[in-house]
Design an enzyme around this catalytic site. Structure first.
Site, short mmCIF file in Angstrom:
data_model
loop_
_atom_site.label_atom_id
_atom_site.label_comp_id
_atom_site.label_asym_id
_atom_site.label_seq_id
_atom_site.Cartn_x
_atom_site.Cartn_y
_atom_site.Cartn_z
CB ALA A 16 47.87 97.40 62.98
CB ILE A 17 52.22 98.73 66.48
CG1 ILE A 17 51.64 97.72 67.46
CG2 ILE A 17 52.95 99.85 67.19
CD1 ILE A 17 52.68 96.95 68.24
N GLY A 18 51.45 101.56 64.78
CA GLY A 18 51.92 102.53 63.82
C GLY A 18 52.50 103.78 64.46
N GLY A 29 49.99 104.83 67.60
CA GLY A 29 48.79 104.17 68.04
C GLY A 29 48.80 102.69 67.74
CG LEU A 30 47.56 99.85 70.34
CD1 LEU A 30 46.39 98.90 70.48
CD2 LEU A 30 48.61 99.54 71.36
CB ALA A 31 44.23 98.97 65.12
CB CYS A 47 49.70 95.85 56.94
SG CYS A 47 48.66 96.05 58.40
#
Length: 93
Positions: A16-18, A29-31, A47
């Site tokens: 995930a990128i936010g 950030g990213l996960a 999401c």
């Protein structure tokens, strides 16, 4: 898959990128799911995307992949793609 953000393996999100903007401050950030317990996602709509799943590097590669396995190659690739040098500091401020 387009038009969704993140990194996808078929219909399952791997990363995930936010981005958040508020009070004149931006954060991002990213996960990246390495060896995440994916059963937690059975209780939510990840999401907010109905019919889409979540996966991990461990699931996709069929072996246990930890953050420690991924961190240095990720940072090396980040520096190469963004043509930058990462600087690490003990002081977060």
């Amino acid at each position: 898959p387009p038009p969704f953000t993140g990194v996808w393996m078929g219909d399952s999100k791997l990363c995930a990128i936010g981005v958040h903007c508020g009070n004149h401050i931006t954060s991002h950030g990213l996960a990246l799911n390495c060896c995440t317990d994916l059963t937690w996602f059975d209780h939510i709509v990840p999401c907010g995307l109905e019919g889409k799943g979540v996966t991990s590097l461990s699931r996709e590669l069929g072996r246990h992949v930890t953050v420690d396995h991924v961190l240095q190659p990720f940072l090396d690739s980040f520096q190469e793609v963004f043509d930058c040098t990462l600087v690490f500091s003990e002081d977060p401020g």
